[in-house]
Design a protein around this motif. Structure first.
Motif, PDB file in Angstrom:
ATOM      1  N   UNK A  16     -28.296 -31.381  13.325  1.00  0.00           N
ATOM      2  CA  UNK A  16     -29.434 -30.463  13.257  1.00  0.00           C
ATOM      3  C   UNK A  16     -30.094 -30.479  11.885  1.00  0.00           C
ATOM      4  N   UNK A  17     -29.296 -30.640  10.843  1.00  0.00           N
ATOM      5  CA  UNK A  17     -29.848 -30.690   9.494  1.00  0.00           C
ATOM      6  C   UNK A  17     -30.783 -31.892   9.339  1.00  0.00           C
ATOM      7  N   UNK A  18     -30.354 -33.033   9.827  1.00  0.00           N
ATOM      8  CA  UNK A  18     -31.190 -34.234   9.733  1.00  0.00           C
ATOM      9  C   UNK A  18     -32.508 -34.034  10.485  1.00  0.00           C
ATOM     10  N   UNK A  19     -32.440 -33.420  11.656  1.00  0.00           N
ATOM     11  CA  UNK A  19     -33.662 -33.138  12.408  1.00  0.00           C
ATOM     12  C   UNK A  19     -34.564 -32.165  11.645  1.00  0.00           C
ATOM     13  N   UNK A  20     -33.966 -31.155  11.048  1.00  0.00           N
ATOM     14  CA  UNK A  20     -34.745 -30.147  10.326  1.00  0.00           C
ATOM     15  C   UNK A  20     -35.453 -30.751   9.114  1.00  0.00           C
ATOM     16  N   UNK A  21     -34.740 -31.570   8.360  1.00  0.00           N
ATOM     17  CA  UNK A  21     -35.350 -32.184   7.178  1.00  0.00           C
ATOM     18  C   UNK A  21     -36.432 -33.185   7.585  1.00  0.00           C
ATOM     19  N   UNK A  22     -36.196 -33.889   8.683  1.00  0.00           N
ATOM     20  CA  UNK A  22     -37.212 -34.833   9.165  1.00  0.00           C
ATOM     21  C   UNK A  22     -38.485 -34.087   9.564  1.00  0.00           C
ATOM     22  N   UNK A  63     -23.932 -28.549   3.054  1.00  0.00           N
ATOM     23  CA  UNK A  63     -24.239 -29.697   3.905  1.00  0.00           C
ATOM     24  C   UNK A  63     -25.715 -30.070   3.827  1.00  0.00           C
ATOM     25  N   UNK A  64     -26.572 -29.066   3.807  1.00  0.00           N
ATOM     26  CA  UNK A  64     -28.011 -29.335   3.738  1.00  0.00           C
ATOM     27  C   UNK A  64     -28.357 -30.050   2.437  1.00  0.00           C
ATOM     28  N   UNK A  65     -27.845 -29.548   1.344  1.00  0.00           N
ATOM     29  CA  UNK A  65     -28.186 -30.183   0.064  1.00  0.00           C
ATOM     30  C   UNK A  65     -27.483 -31.520  -0.116  1.00  0.00           C
ATOM     31  N   UNK A  66     -26.328 -31.721   0.518  1.00  0.00           N
ATOM     32  CA  UNK A  66     -25.699 -33.043   0.432  1.00  0.00           C
ATOM     33  C   UNK A  66     -26.523 -34.075   1.190  1.00  0.00           C
ATOM     34  N   UNK A  67     -27.209 -33.651   2.257  1.00  0.00           N
ATOM     35  CA  UNK A  67     -28.130 -34.541   2.970  1.00  0.00           C
ATOM     36  C   UNK A  67     -29.417 -34.757   2.189  1.00  0.00           C
ATOM     37  N   UNK A  68     -29.837 -33.748   1.440  1.00  0.00           N
ATOM     38  CA  UNK A  68     -31.116 -33.796   0.743  1.00  0.00           C
ATOM     39  C   UNK A  68     -31.002 -34.361  -0.662  1.00  0.00           C
ATOM     40  N   UNK A  69     -30.060 -33.848  -1.446  1.00  0.00           N
ATOM     41  CA  UNK A  69     -29.889 -34.260  -2.841  1.00  0.00           C
ATOM     42  C   UNK A  69     -28.500 -33.836  -3.304  1.00  0.00           C
ATOM     43  N   UNK A  70     -27.546 -34.760  -3.404  1.00  0.00           N
ATOM     44  CA  UNK A  70     -26.176 -34.429  -3.812  1.00  0.00           C
ATOM     45  C   UNK A  70     -26.084 -33.829  -5.211  1.00  0.00           C
ATOM     46  N   UNK A  71     -27.160 -33.919  -5.998  1.00  0.00           N
ATOM     47  CA  UNK A  71     -27.110 -33.329  -7.339  1.00  0.00           C
ATOM     48  C   UNK A  71     -27.193 -31.803  -7.306  1.00  0.00           C
ATOM     49  N   UNK A 100     -34.169 -28.003  -4.622  1.00  0.00           N
ATOM     50  CA  UNK A 100     -33.844 -26.637  -4.204  1.00  0.00           C
ATOM     51  C   UNK A 100     -35.010 -26.036  -3.426  1.00  0.00           C
ATOM     52  N   UNK A 101     -36.221 -26.259  -3.905  1.00  0.00           N
ATOM     53  CA  UNK A 101     -37.401 -25.735  -3.209  1.00  0.00           C
ATOM     54  C   UNK A 101     -37.588 -26.404  -1.843  1.00  0.00           C
ATOM     55  N   UNK A 102     -37.339 -27.689  -1.778  1.00  0.00           N
ATOM     56  CA  UNK A 102     -37.480 -28.409  -0.510  1.00  0.00           C
ATOM     57  C   UNK A 102     -36.472 -27.895   0.525  1.00  0.00           C
ATOM     58  N   UNK A 103     -35.261 -27.601   0.065  1.00  0.00           N
ATOM     59  CA  UNK A 103     -34.216 -27.179   0.986  1.00  0.00           C
ATOM     60  C   UNK A 103     -34.219 -25.705   1.321  1.00  0.00           C
ATOM     61  N   UNK A 104     -35.007 -24.921   0.604  1.00  0.00           N
ATOM     62  CA  UNK A 104     -34.946 -23.461   0.758  1.00  0.00           C
ATOM     63  C   UNK A 104     -35.130 -22.996   2.207  1.00  0.00           C
ATOM     64  N   UNK A 105     -36.214 -23.415   2.848  1.00  0.00           N
ATOM     65  CA  UNK A 105     -36.489 -22.913   4.190  1.00  0.00           C
ATOM     66  C   UNK A 105     -35.452 -23.393   5.200  1.00  0.00           C
ATOM     67  N   UNK A 106     -34.995 -24.640   5.070  1.00  0.00           N
ATOM     68  CA  UNK A 106     -33.978 -25.141   5.989  1.00  0.00           C
ATOM     69  C   UNK A 106     -32.694 -24.326   5.863  1.00  0.00           C
TER      70      UNK A 106
END
Length: 296
Positions: A16-22, A63-71, A100-106
């Motif tokens: 679901x995370x991959x779908x959400x970020x896509x 998990x969301x941030x590991x998919x988006x940016x491991x930093x 952080x801003x990109x991942x906030x809503x997800x």
């Protein structure tokens, strides 16, 4: 209560995370961050509760941030199943500001929904305290979200019903109607016996009835569970007496039209199980927010 996040739940979450970020980024990325945020900008935020409730979904932030940016590094201060009050600090995240801003809503989409499910479940569980009844979920879940929504029910103190059609037999009215057309002397008890034979007795059988006559028929086969559909408390009490006399090991499950105002009266009839579709299909998102702690 606390809830254990399993590998199966992690797999469902990552899908679901991959779908959400896509959905958010496509091939272009975040145009606003590209326009305004420097790649070297760093920040620290806290995920904070805005209202009273029960927490669920905490492992998904990392998990969301590991998919988006491991930093981006996230530290959880509370566990799923913990009660929340306004101002409760759930998680601290530090790392690249843009990520952080990109991942906030997800992050908030997942946590507010799952915490809403857990919070509503907790209200039902508290409403039946002191009775023998447990609160169960149903298959009335959002497509793709079932594993996580049922996880949130458990975080709220509820009990999971079968996960899907593949892991349990529940004979409902349409099954019985269709089965009856192929049998010259149909009975619910005969259908139960056929279902039990089909799984070699390795799984329990649950059957749905909506009248006392149907219940009497079903109890002849001693099913593990009978679901009593849309029966008022006075009829439920009669059903319990009938069960006690004919098949005392059968559990009775009330379902249909039960809400927070009526669940106590249903539980006080003595049923062992109460299933509530509203836990997943009608929960309201719990208000959580991203609070800036500092920008580096």
């Amino acid at each position: 209560m606390t809830a254990q996040f399993t590998e199966a739940q992690k797999t469902a979450a990552n899908h679901l995370i991959k779908l959400s970020l896509e959905e958010d980024l496509q091939q272009t990325g975040d145009l606003t961050c590209q326009a305004l945020i420097e790649k070297t900008d760093q920040a620290e935020i806290q995920i904070v509760a805005r209202q009273t409730g029960v927490l669920a979904g905490t492992p998904l932030t990392s998990l969301i941030f590991s998919n988006l940016d491991p930093e981006v590094v996230c530290t959880d201060h509370l566990s799923d199943g913990n009660p929340l009050e306004p101002g409760s600090i759930i998680t601290t995240c530090t790392g690249p500001l843009a990520s952080i801003l990109i991942g906030e809503r997800t992050v908030l989409n997942f946590l507010t929904h799952l915490s809403g499910v857990a919070s509503l479940t907790s209200k039902y569980v508290k409403a039946v305290e002191g009775t023998k009844a447990v609160i169960l979920d149903t298959r009335k879940t959002l497509p793709g979200w079932r594993i996580l929504e049922k996880y949130a029910v458990a975080a709220g103190g509820g009990t999971n019903h079968r996960m899907g059609l593949y892991d349990g037999i529940l004979i409902k009215d349409n099954h019985l109607a269709a089965w009856a057309t192929r049998n010259s002397h149909p009975s619910i008890a005969a259908a139960i016996k056929q279902a039990r034979e089909s799984v070699n007795g390795e799984k329990g059988i649950e059957v749905e009835v909506d009248t006392l006559d149907q219940l009497a028929d079903a109890l002849e086969a001693e099913p593990e569970i009978v679901l009593l559909d849309n029966m008022p408390p006075e009829i439920l009490k009669q059903a319990i007496q009938m069960r006690n006399e004919q098949s005392p090991n059968t559990l009775l499950e009330a379902s249909g039209g039960i809400n927070l105002e009526t669940v106590r009266s249903v539980a006080e009839t003595g049923v062992e199980r109460i299933s509530v579709g509203a836990l997943t299909h009608s929960s309201i998102a719990l208000d959580l927010g991203f609070d800036w702690k500092r920008r580096k």
